[in-house]
Design a protein around this motif. Structure first.
Motif, PDB file in Angstrom:
ATOM      1  N   ARG A  41       0.852  -1.187   0.000  1.00  0.00           N
ATOM      2  CA  ARG A  41       0.000   0.000   0.000  1.00  0.00           C
ATOM      3  C   ARG A  41       0.890   1.241   0.000  1.00  0.00           C
ATOM      4  N   ILE A  42       0.574   2.184  -0.872  1.00  0.00           N
ATOM      5  CA  ILE A  42       1.365   3.405  -1.010  1.00  0.00           C
ATOM      6  C   ILE A  42       0.426   4.606  -1.012  1.00  0.00           C
ATOM      7  N   ARG A  43       0.764   5.585  -0.212  1.00  0.00           N
ATOM      8  CA  ARG A  43       0.082   6.879  -0.259  1.00  0.00           C
ATOM      9  C   ARG A  43       1.107   7.926  -0.664  1.00  0.00           C
ATOM     10  N   PHE A  44       0.672   8.903  -1.472  1.00  0.00           N
ATOM     11  CA  PHE A  44       1.639   9.897  -1.940  1.00  0.00           C
ATOM     12  C   PHE A  44       0.989  11.255  -2.167  1.00  0.00           C
ATOM     13  N   GLU A  45       1.825  12.257  -2.070  1.00  0.00           N
ATOM     14  CA  GLU A  45       1.481  13.629  -2.454  1.00  0.00           C
ATOM     15  C   GLU A  45       2.692  14.190  -3.194  1.00  0.00           C
ATOM     16  N   VAL A  46       2.497  14.607  -4.431  1.00  0.00           N
ATOM     17  CA  VAL A  46       3.563  15.157  -5.261  1.00  0.00           C
ATOM     18  C   VAL A  46       3.179  16.577  -5.649  1.00  0.00           C
ATOM     19  N   PHE A  62       8.522  18.505  -4.864  1.00  0.00           N
ATOM     20  CA  PHE A  62       8.812  17.506  -3.836  1.00  0.00           C
ATOM     21  C   PHE A  62       7.717  16.451  -3.799  1.00  0.00           C
ATOM     22  N   ALA A  63       8.035  15.345  -3.140  1.00  0.00           N
ATOM     23  CA  ALA A  63       7.080  14.255  -2.967  1.00  0.00           C
ATOM     24  C   ALA A  63       7.134  13.762  -1.531  1.00  0.00           C
ATOM     25  N   ARG A  64       5.971  13.487  -0.976  1.00  0.00           N
ATOM     26  CA  ARG A  64       5.844  12.793   0.308  1.00  0.00           C
ATOM     27  C   ARG A  64       5.177  11.460   0.015  1.00  0.00           C
ATOM     28  N   ILE A  65       5.837  10.375   0.392  1.00  0.00           N
ATOM     29  CA  ILE A  65       5.333   9.041   0.083  1.00  0.00           C
ATOM     30  C   ILE A  65       5.378   8.189   1.342  1.00  0.00           C
ATOM     31  N   ARG A  66       4.308   7.454   1.581  1.00  0.00           N
ATOM     32  CA  ARG A  66       4.248   6.533   2.723  1.00  0.00           C
ATOM     33  C   ARG A  66       4.035   5.116   2.215  1.00  0.00           C
ATOM     34  N   ILE A  67       4.922   4.203   2.618  1.00  0.00           N
ATOM     35  CA  ILE A  67       4.863   2.798   2.217  1.00  0.00           C
ATOM     36  C   ILE A  67       4.512   1.979   3.454  1.00  0.00           C
ATOM     37  N   TYR A  68       3.491   1.130   3.360  1.00  0.00           N
ATOM     38  CA  TYR A  68       2.974   0.431   4.530  1.00  0.00           C
ATOM     39  C   TYR A  68       3.520  -0.989   4.660  1.00  0.00           C
ATOM     40  N   ASN A  69       3.760  -1.349   5.917  1.00  0.00           N
ATOM     41  CA  ASN A  69       3.959  -2.742   6.328  1.00  0.00           C
ATOM     42  C   ASN A  69       5.106  -3.460   5.620  1.00  0.00           C
ATOM     43  N   LEU A  70       6.233  -2.764   5.474  1.00  0.00           N
ATOM     44  CA  LEU A  70       7.465  -3.407   5.045  1.00  0.00           C
ATOM     45  C   LEU A  70       8.040  -4.214   6.207  1.00  0.00           C
ATOM     46  N   SER A  71       8.774  -5.248   5.901  1.00  0.00           N
ATOM     47  CA  SER A  71       9.481  -5.957   6.966  1.00  0.00           C
ATOM     48  C   SER A  71      10.595  -5.053   7.491  1.00  0.00           C
ATOM     49  N   ASP A  72      11.043  -5.314   8.707  1.00  0.00           N
ATOM     50  CA  ASP A  72      12.114  -4.500   9.293  1.00  0.00           C
ATOM     51  C   ASP A  72      13.386  -4.584   8.462  1.00  0.00           C
ATOM     52  N   GLY A 104       7.736   4.510  11.240  1.00  0.00           N
ATOM     53  CA  GLY A 104       6.747   4.784  12.268  1.00  0.00           C
ATOM     54  C   GLY A 104       5.649   3.739  12.285  1.00  0.00           C
ATOM     55  N   ARG A 105       4.695   3.945  13.181  1.00  0.00           N
ATOM     56  CA  ARG A 105       3.550   3.040  13.316  1.00  0.00           C
ATOM     57  C   ARG A 105       2.283   3.886  13.320  1.00  0.00           C
ATOM     58  N   GLU A 106       1.360   3.567  12.404  1.00  0.00           N
ATOM     59  CA  GLU A 106       0.120   4.331  12.279  1.00  0.00           C
ATOM     60  C   GLU A 106      -0.922   3.874  13.288  1.00  0.00           C
ATOM     61  N   ASN A 107      -0.904   2.606  13.633  1.00  0.00           N
ATOM     62  CA  ASN A 107      -1.809   2.025  14.628  1.00  0.00           C
ATOM     63  C   ASN A 107      -1.164   0.725  15.113  1.00  0.00           C
ATOM     64  N   PRO A 108      -1.796   0.001  16.033  1.00  0.00           N
ATOM     65  CA  PRO A 108      -1.160  -1.224  16.545  1.00  0.00           C
ATOM     66  C   PRO A 108      -0.850  -2.276  15.480  1.00  0.00           C
ATOM     67  N   VAL A 109      -1.485  -2.177  14.317  1.00  0.00           N
ATOM     68  CA  VAL A 109      -1.312  -3.194  13.272  1.00  0.00           C
ATOM     69  C   VAL A 109      -0.374  -2.733  12.164  1.00  0.00           C
ATOM     70  N   ASP A 110      -0.509  -1.467  11.737  1.00  0.00           N
ATOM     71  CA  ASP A 110       0.158  -0.999  10.521  1.00  0.00           C
ATOM     72  C   ASP A 110       1.402  -0.162  10.823  1.00  0.00           C
ATOM     73  N   THR A 111       2.523  -0.583  10.234  1.00  0.00           N
ATOM     74  CA  THR A 111       3.747   0.211  10.281  1.00  0.00           C
ATOM     75  C   THR A 111       3.909   0.925   8.933  1.00  0.00           C
ATOM     76  N   TYR A 112       4.811   1.901   8.897  1.00  0.00           N
ATOM     77  CA  TYR A 112       5.037   2.605   7.640  1.00  0.00           C
ATOM     78  C   TYR A 112       6.486   3.073   7.549  1.00  0.00           C
ATOM     79  N   LEU A 113       6.885   3.359   6.323  1.00  0.00           N
ATOM     80  CA  LEU A 113       8.156   4.011   6.045  1.00  0.00           C
ATOM     81  C   LEU A 113       7.846   5.230   5.187  1.00  0.00           C
ATOM     82  N   ASP A 114       8.121   6.407   5.716  1.00  0.00           N
ATOM     83  CA  ASP A 114       7.909   7.658   4.989  1.00  0.00           C
ATOM     84  C   ASP A 114       9.175   8.056   4.254  1.00  0.00           C
ATOM     85  N   VAL A 115       8.985   8.656   3.090  1.00  0.00           N
ATOM     86  CA  VAL A 115      10.117   9.221   2.356  1.00  0.00           C
ATOM     87  C   VAL A 115       9.739  10.624   1.904  1.00  0.00           C
ATOM     88  N   MET A 116      10.645  11.548   2.124  1.00  0.00           N
ATOM     89  CA  MET A 116      10.538  12.892   1.580  1.00  0.00           C
ATOM     90  C   MET A 116      11.608  13.015   0.506  1.00  0.00           C
TER      91      MET A 116
END
Length: 314
Positions: A27-32, A42-52, A91-103
């Motif tokens: 799952r990817i969320r983005f704002e460009v 610039f772009a702000r992108i959030r990628i969900y639930n990658l392994s560590d 980061g962690r959005e909730n107890p289930v979902d983690t994310y990796l943000d990129v600017m």
């Protein structure tokens, strides 16, 4: 007309050597955000639930991103952002979902660090100046894209050049009646009252227009379905009857003191001045937010910031 359905997204993170990872299955969320002025987009992108392990590898190894978005129809799928990574954040959005943000920023290393150090011989032209500037930008991965006609002026004296490439490009643009911007790591130079070559994109309810465009002090604002074919400095055509006129407040004075609004184009022809792509591969957002300017100079009473990025001095 292509069918704008079945979304498609590709996010590639990579390094300078051409190695990378494709992350489109997550799952990817983005704002460009893209601008017509010298300020890098610039772009702000959030990628969900990658392994560590994957998230740590991405943070350590990769410095570039390429984001493509659109639809399964290949004519409506393409690059909407290419740039350098400025920051990773886990980061962690909730107890289930983690994310990796990129600017990430588009061409900011060239913008911030490219330096011209060259002397042009007597008889040089604006094209020679641009070539010297381009050589400085190229060291940081930014190349020439569309370049408008710079004229045939020949300078009788030699010219020493030493300083920031962006400053020389501003002077060149001011001298030739153009403005410049970096889009997807390419320099665009466009005449102030012209647009990129090519046919205007007709924007209506059949091609993705959402709601009614509106006249504002900042320009004509419109929202449509995400479409990578709509580009900064490109042209769109909107039926002028669809544009809602601005309503002035009761305290606005009439006459000469009243602020002048950007005009609604009688022929419906507009240039894209600002563009924001918003998307979520697992959610509703999949839009382009546009700020438009009439192609008729008489409709544009305010030269900045809409029509002339050259006024933004260093």
């Amino acid at each position: 007309m292509a069918r704008q359905w079945i979304r498609k997204c590709s996010l590639i993170v990579g390094d300078s050597g051409g190695n990378g990872l494709e992350l489109s299955e997550f799952r990817i969320r983005f704002e460009v955000c893209k601008y017509p002025m010298q300020t890098p987009g610039f772009a702000r992108i959030r990628i969900y639930n990658l392994s560590d392990d994957t998230a740590n590898r991405i943070q350590k190894e990769f410095t570039k991103i390429v984001l493509k978005a659109g639809y399964e129809d290949e004519s409506d799928f393409g690059v909407i952002f290419t740039g350098n990574v400025k920051q990773w954040r886990k980061g962690r959005e909730n107890p289930v979902d983690t994310y990796l943000d990129v600017m990430a920023a588009d061409g900011d290393q060239a913008y911030n660090y490219a330096v011209v150090n060259k002397t042009l011989a007597a008889g040089h032209t604006h094209k020679d100046t641009l070539q010297a500037i381009s050589e400085a930008f190229k060291k940081y991965g930014v190349t020439l894209g569309h370049v408008a006609d710079l004229g045939q002026t020949v300078f009788p004296r030699s010219r020493p050049m030493f300083g920031m490439a962006r400053d020389y490009l501003r002077v060149l643009a001011r001298s030739t009646g153009t403005f410049w911007t970096i889009q997807d790591e390419k320099i665009q130079i466009v005449k102030t009252n012209e647009a990129l070559p090519g046919k205007a994109f007709v924007l209506n309810s059949d091609t993705g227009l959402i709601g009614m465009p509106e006249q504002t002090m900042g320009g004509i604002i419109a929202r449509c379905l995400l479409n990578p074919n709509i580009r900064i400095n490109g042209q769109v055509k909107i039926d002028q009857k669809s544009v809602q006129q601005a309503l002035r407040g009761p305290t606005i004075e009439d006459g000469a003191k009243a602020p002048q609004l950007p005009g609604i184009a009688a022929d419906g022809m507009y240039k894209v001045m600002y563009e924001t792509f918003i998307g979520d591969t697992r959610g509703p957002p999949w839009y382009c937010d546009l700020v438009l300017q009439s192609m008729n100079p008489a409709d544009n009473p305010i030269p900045a910031p809409l029509t002339n990025g050259l006024t933004n001095e260093p």
